[in-house]
Design a protein around this motif. Sequence first.
Motif, PDB file in Angstrom:
ATOM      1  N   ARG A   1       0.847  -1.183   0.000  1.00 61.66           N
ATOM      2  CA  ARG A   1       0.000   0.000   0.000  1.00 61.66           C
ATOM      3  C   ARG A   1       0.890   1.243   0.000  1.00 61.66           C
ATOM      4  O   ARG A   1       1.866   1.312   0.746  1.00 61.66           O
ATOM      5  CB  ARG A   1      -0.918   0.001   1.227  1.00 61.66           C
ATOM      6  N   TYR A   2       0.554   2.213  -0.832  1.00 62.03           N
ATOM      7  CA  TYR A   2       1.398   3.407  -0.897  1.00 62.03           C
ATOM      8  C   TYR A   2       0.582   4.631  -1.298  1.00 62.03           C
ATOM      9  O   TYR A   2      -0.504   4.545  -1.868  1.00 62.03           O
ATOM     10  CB  TYR A   2       2.555   3.204  -1.877  1.00 62.03           C
ATOM     11  N   ARG A   3       1.162   5.778  -0.964  1.00 66.02           N
ATOM     12  CA  ARG A   3       0.588   7.070  -1.306  1.00 66.02           C
ATOM     13  C   ARG A   3       1.746   8.009  -1.636  1.00 66.02           C
ATOM     14  O   ARG A   3       2.686   8.135  -0.840  1.00 66.02           O
ATOM     15  CB  ARG A   3      -0.229   7.621  -0.140  1.00 66.02           C
TER      16      ARG A   3
ATOM     17  N   GLU B   1      -4.459  -3.333  -4.331  1.00 65.83           N
ATOM     18  CA  GLU B   1      -5.282  -3.987  -5.345  1.00 65.83           C
ATOM     19  C   GLU B   1      -5.541  -3.073  -6.544  1.00 65.83           C
ATOM     20  O   GLU B   1      -5.550  -3.520  -7.682  1.00 65.83           O
ATOM     21  CB  GLU B   1      -6.621  -4.423  -4.741  1.00 65.83           C
ATOM     22  N   THR B   2      -5.747  -1.796  -6.266  1.00 67.91           N
ATOM     23  CA  THR B   2      -6.043  -0.820  -7.320  1.00 67.91           C
ATOM     24  C   THR B   2      -5.148   0.400  -7.144  1.00 67.91           C
ATOM     25  O   THR B   2      -4.938   0.858  -6.021  1.00 67.91           O
ATOM     26  CB  THR B   2      -7.516  -0.368  -7.263  1.00 67.91           C
ATOM     27  N   GLU B   3      -4.622   0.898  -8.255  1.00 64.67           N
ATOM     28  CA  GLU B   3      -3.824   2.124  -8.216  1.00 64.67           C
ATOM     29  C   GLU B   3      -4.606   3.247  -8.888  1.00 64.67           C
ATOM     30  O   GLU B   3      -5.180   3.071  -9.963  1.00 64.67           O
ATOM     31  CB  GLU B   3      -2.493   1.941  -8.939  1.00 64.67           C
ATOM     32  N   TRP B   4      -4.626   4.396  -8.215  1.00 64.58           N
ATOM     33  CA  TRP B   4      -5.250   5.605  -8.741  1.00 64.58           C
ATOM     34  C   TRP B   4      -4.173   6.665  -8.951  1.00 64.58           C
ATOM     35  O   TRP B   4      -3.313   6.860  -8.091  1.00 64.58           O
ATOM     36  CB  TRP B   4      -6.288   6.152  -7.776  1.00 64.58           C
ATOM     37  N   VAL B   5      -4.233   7.343 -10.077  1.00 63.30           N
ATOM     38  CA  VAL B   5      -3.330   8.458 -10.369  1.00 63.30           C
ATOM     39  C   VAL B   5      -4.198   9.668 -10.721  1.00 63.30           C
ATOM     40  O   VAL B   5      -4.968   9.627 -11.689  1.00 63.30           O
ATOM     41  CB  VAL B   5      -2.370   8.137 -11.538  1.00 63.30           C
TER      42      VAL B   5
ATOM     43  N   GLY C   1      -6.097   1.767 -12.428  1.00 60.83           N
ATOM     44  CA  GLY C   1      -5.513   0.558 -12.983  1.00 60.83           C
ATOM     45  C   GLY C   1      -4.940  -0.333 -11.899  1.00 60.83           C
ATOM     46  O   GLY C   1      -5.230  -0.168 -10.711  1.00 60.83           O
ATOM     47  N   LEU C   2      -4.110  -1.275 -12.325  1.00 59.71           N
ATOM     48  CA  LEU C   2      -3.463  -2.187 -11.399  1.00 59.71           C
ATOM     49  C   LEU C   2      -2.136  -1.605 -10.944  1.00 59.71           C
ATOM     50  O   LEU C   2      -1.473  -0.884 -11.699  1.00 59.71           O
ATOM     51  CB  LEU C   2      -3.226  -3.543 -12.068  1.00 59.71           C
ATOM     52  N   PRO C   3      -1.691  -1.916  -9.722  1.00 59.72           N
ATOM     53  CA  PRO C   3      -0.366  -1.460  -9.273  1.00 59.72           C
ATOM     54  C   PRO C   3       0.726  -2.043 -10.164  1.00 59.72           C
ATOM     55  O   PRO C   3       0.535  -3.105 -10.767  1.00 59.72           O
ATOM     56  CB  PRO C   3      -0.263  -2.009  -7.843  1.00 59.72           C
TER      57      PRO C   3
ATOM     58  N   LEU D   1       3.901  -8.502 -17.740  1.00 58.14           N
ATOM     59  CA  LEU D   1       5.161  -7.946 -17.264  1.00 58.14           C
ATOM     60  C   LEU D   1       6.107  -9.064 -16.840  1.00 58.14           C
ATOM     61  O   LEU D   1       5.680 -10.161 -16.484  1.00 58.14           O
ATOM     62  CB  LEU D   1       4.924  -7.001 -16.081  1.00 58.14           C
ATOM     63  N   ALA D   2       7.398  -8.772 -16.873  1.00 60.11           N
ATOM     64  CA  ALA D   2       8.391  -9.781 -16.510  1.00 60.11           C
ATOM     65  C   ALA D   2       8.221 -10.202 -15.060  1.00 60.11           C
ATOM     66  O   ALA D   2       7.870  -9.400 -14.186  1.00 60.11           O
ATOM     67  CB  ALA D   2       9.802  -9.221 -16.739  1.00 60.11           C
ATOM     68  N   ASP D   3       8.454 -11.473 -14.807  1.00 61.37           N
ATOM     69  CA  ASP D   3       8.423 -11.996 -13.451  1.00 61.37           C
ATOM     70  C   ASP D   3       9.548 -11.374 -12.644  1.00 61.37           C
ATOM     71  O   ASP D   3      10.664 -11.215 -13.150  1.00 61.37           O
ATOM     72  CB  ASP D   3       8.571 -13.520 -13.499  1.00 61.37           C
TER      73      ASP D   3
END
Length: 208
Positions: free
Chosen positions: A62-64, A83-87, A98-100, A107-109
């Motif tokens: 989780r981040y802000r 779970e969800t990223e907001w910009v 979108g997704l984090p 995307l690469a592992d």
Amino acid sequence: MSIEPLLAVLLLAASAVRAQDEAAVLLEEALSPPAAAYEGQLAVTARRETRRLLVRYAPPGRYRRESLDALGTTELLVVSDGETEWVHDRRTGTVWQGLPPGREHGLADPEEERRLLADNYAVRLLADAAVAGRPCRVLEVSPRRGGPAAQRLWVDAEEGILLQRVAYEPDGAESVRVSFEKIAFGAPVRASDFKYRPPAGARVVKTR
């Protein structure tokens, strides 16, 4: 060669191997998601321009982040509850949902990225230093094919998170510097800090 110089050579080689192993472990720790909650202020300098960000993080994922303008007002807000990223670009009134990073399909592992890094770059320890008043272990990452350092990383000696990253151009000139100016660990975790609701009238764009 007598036994004493031979022993000295063997001890030196063993010491070098241990230092390389320690550097690799430290790099792995710095690339892993932080285990501790924190909040702080970052300075990002590129092309002689510096922008500041207020950041808050709480595991798991989780981040802000708030990018500030010259007057200290938030102009770009990035929020994720894991779970969800907001910009939210407050300059245009646009919101992206979108997704984090790392959650998108294709995307690469992370393990593959680590393997590619290990295959193409060598890492070594430099002298310890301090960032934002905290002791750090310093790593230098350089291409295995030779050439100047690609970047240097300052890793918090106690918490293991990256406090400063400096990237370099092929000619050795500094290109980007991202550095904590202040940081505090064990910050109170408030679920509301990682929740977001688009303001009325905002244009919401859904991304993959």
